[in-house]
Motif scaffolding. Structure first.
Motif, PDB file in Angstrom:
ATOM      1  N   LEU A  56       0.793  -1.328  -0.165  1.00 57.92           N
ATOM      2  CA  LEU A  56      -0.118  -0.211   0.101  1.00 57.92           C
ATOM      3  C   LEU A  56       0.911   1.402  -0.029  1.00 57.92           C
ATOM      4  O   LEU A  56       0.581   2.140  -0.775  1.00 57.92           O
ATOM      5  CB  LEU A  56      -0.823  -0.038   1.088  1.00 57.92           C
ATOM      6  CG  LEU A  56      -2.112  -0.852   0.993  1.00 57.92           C
ATOM      7  CD1 LEU A  56      -2.684  -1.296   2.570  1.00 57.92           C
ATOM      8  CD2 LEU A  56      -3.258  -0.341   0.425  1.00 57.92           C
ATOM      9  N   ARG A  57       1.811   1.160   0.730  1.00 60.06           N
ATOM     10  CA  ARG A  57       2.922   2.334   0.772  1.00 60.06           C
ATOM     11  C   ARG A  57       3.604   2.545  -0.638  1.00 60.06           C
ATOM     12  O   ARG A  57       3.619   3.520  -1.010  1.00 60.06           O
ATOM     13  CB  ARG A  57       3.758   2.326   1.858  1.00 60.06           C
ATOM     14  CG  ARG A  57       3.257   2.259   3.335  1.00 60.06           C
ATOM     15  CD  ARG A  57       4.286   2.537   4.523  1.00 60.06           C
ATOM     16  NE  ARG A  57       5.121   1.273   4.380  1.00 60.06           N
ATOM     17  CZ  ARG A  57       4.672   0.024   5.293  1.00 60.06           C
ATOM     18  NH1 ARG A  57       3.424  -0.026   5.907  1.00 60.06           N
ATOM     19  NH2 ARG A  57       5.607  -0.922   5.421  1.00 60.06           N
ATOM     20  N   ASP A  60       1.395   3.460  -3.588  1.00 58.67           N
ATOM     21  CA  ASP A  60       0.254   4.683  -3.369  1.00 58.67           C
ATOM     22  C   ASP A  60       0.479   5.583  -4.795  1.00 58.67           C
ATOM     23  O   ASP A  60       1.572   5.920  -4.909  1.00 58.67           O
ATOM     24  CB  ASP A  60       0.858   5.220  -2.074  1.00 58.67           C
ATOM     25  CG  ASP A  60      -0.070   6.423  -1.840  1.00 58.67           C
ATOM     26  OD1 ASP A  60      -1.456   6.152  -1.945  1.00 58.67           O
ATOM     27  OD2 ASP A  60       0.252   7.539  -1.507  1.00 58.67           O
ATOM     28  N   GLY A  91      -6.757   0.172   4.154  1.00 63.57           N
ATOM     29  CA  GLY A  91      -6.698   0.949   2.568  1.00 63.57           C
ATOM     30  C   GLY A  91      -6.762  -0.099   1.429  1.00 63.57           C
ATOM     31  O   GLY A  91      -6.519   0.702   0.321  1.00 63.57           O
ATOM     32  N   CYS A  92      -7.151  -1.339   1.579  1.00 64.97           N
ATOM     33  CA  CYS A  92      -7.339  -2.115   0.490  1.00 64.97           C
ATOM     34  C   CYS A  92      -8.614  -1.494  -0.282  1.00 64.97           C
ATOM     35  O   CYS A  92      -9.465  -1.264   0.321  1.00 64.97           O
ATOM     36  CB  CYS A  92      -7.327  -3.564   0.815  1.00 64.97           C
ATOM     37  SG  CYS A  92      -5.989  -4.424   1.379  1.00 64.97           S
ATOM     38  N   ARG A  93      -8.513  -1.737  -1.507  1.00 67.52           N
ATOM     39  CA  ARG A  93      -9.766  -1.438  -2.373  1.00 67.52           C
ATOM     40  C   ARG A  93     -10.254  -2.247  -3.374  1.00 67.52           C
ATOM     41  O   ARG A  93     -11.419  -2.253  -3.998  1.00 67.52           O
ATOM     42  CB  ARG A  93      -9.469  -0.246  -3.266  1.00 67.52           C
ATOM     43  CG  ARG A  93      -9.318   1.070  -2.360  1.00 67.52           C
ATOM     44  CD  ARG A  93      -8.579   2.394  -3.185  1.00 67.52           C
ATOM     45  NE  ARG A  93      -9.259   2.554  -4.448  1.00 67.52           N
ATOM     46  CZ  ARG A  93      -8.899   3.462  -5.333  1.00 67.52           C
ATOM     47  NH1 ARG A  93      -7.842   3.799  -5.085  1.00 67.52           N
ATOM     48  NH2 ARG A  93      -9.915   3.668  -6.569  1.00 67.52           N
TER      49      ARG A  93
END
Length: 264
Positions: A56-57, A60, A91-93
């Motif tokens: 995620l980082r 981004d 923060g997963c989508r």
């Protein structure tokens, strides 16, 4: 033109450090590639659970990140499971649902896939809903089997069908997964055109897509693009150079000028 979707599942091929190195290479590629900068392509990456926070980082701004699976329940005494609620919280989508390997190796049934699809949607996760026929036959028969799987998976979706959230239908004929070659382009197009029409008939979210997986590789997108919204990639995306080649295809198909690189 709506963006092409390129999804990548790392399955369990990489160790932790190799997965993070792959993510860094892909992030560097995506930040400079005109297909991503112009918005012609949306990248989605599904690493192993342990790699998700770092992915995620690292990714981004250039790719959405998600899980390869999720629990049917949101919380409780489910040892070893990971909920859609927790995936969304960090923060997963996106999340993969119903892959043929989950069905074959872990006994997931249509009822389980239905429950997992509902769990994803109620937490705002876009499911990459995997469907596909077991044996090779006629495209119309394959499409009929996949339509049944889509309808079964969405049976308990929150709201009116899935109109409140997008889905990505990943057509992956089970006989093509892990094979040396994908299904033939004409076969893929015939099946996916029917699946596209069916997804639209459900009054689905306008950003819902139909993509092809199952030994998808460089060179395929150009051959199926008229009837397919993207690809769901496995081992053929392990080399970032191969992913770059597919991004080149998507950029050429979009026919849009290169977006300028950001300035300091």
């Amino acid at each position: 033109m709506a963006p092409r979707v390129l999804g990548v599942s790392l399955k369990m091929y990489f160790g932790h450090e190799r997965a993070l190195a792959w993510c860094r290479d892909v992030a560097d590629l995506a930040r400079e590639h005109p297909a991503v900068r112009s918005g012609a392509v949306e990248l989605a990456v599904m690493p192993t659970y342990l790699a998700i926070p770092a992915a995620l980082r690292i990714l981004d701004g250039v790719a959405v990140v998600g899980g390869q699976d999720l629990a049917t329940a949101d919380e409780g005494a489910y040892t070893g499971e990971v909920s859609g609620a927790e995936l969304a919280e960090i923060g997963c989508r996106v999340v993969e649902v119903g892959h043929a390997e989950r069905r074959a190796l872990f006994g997931e049934t249509d009822a389980v896939v239905c429950a997992k699809t509902a769990a994803a949607l109620r937490h705002g996760l876009t499911p990459f809903l995997c469907v596909g026929e077991t044996d090779r036959g006629e495209p119309a028969d394959a499409a009929a089997a996949c339509v049944r799987q889509i309808d079964d998976a969405l049976r308990d979706a929150p709201g009116d069908s899935n109109g409140g959230a997008p889905i990505v239908v990943a057509y992956e004929p089970r006989w093509a997964i892990g094979a040396p070659e994908p299904a033939e382009p004409a076969y893929i197009r015939a099946v996916c055109s029917i699946l596209r029409s069916h997804v639209r008939s459900l009054a689905a979210h306008p950003r819902s897509r139909v993509v092809y997986g199952g030994s998808a590789r460089p060179g395929l997108l150009s051959a199926v693009a008229d009837d397919v919204d993207g690809l769901f990639l496995g081992r053929f995306a392990h080399d970032p150079a191969a992913l770059a080649s597919i991004l080149d295809e998507a950029h050429a198909l979009a026919g849009v000028p290169d977006a300028p690189l950001p300035t300091e």
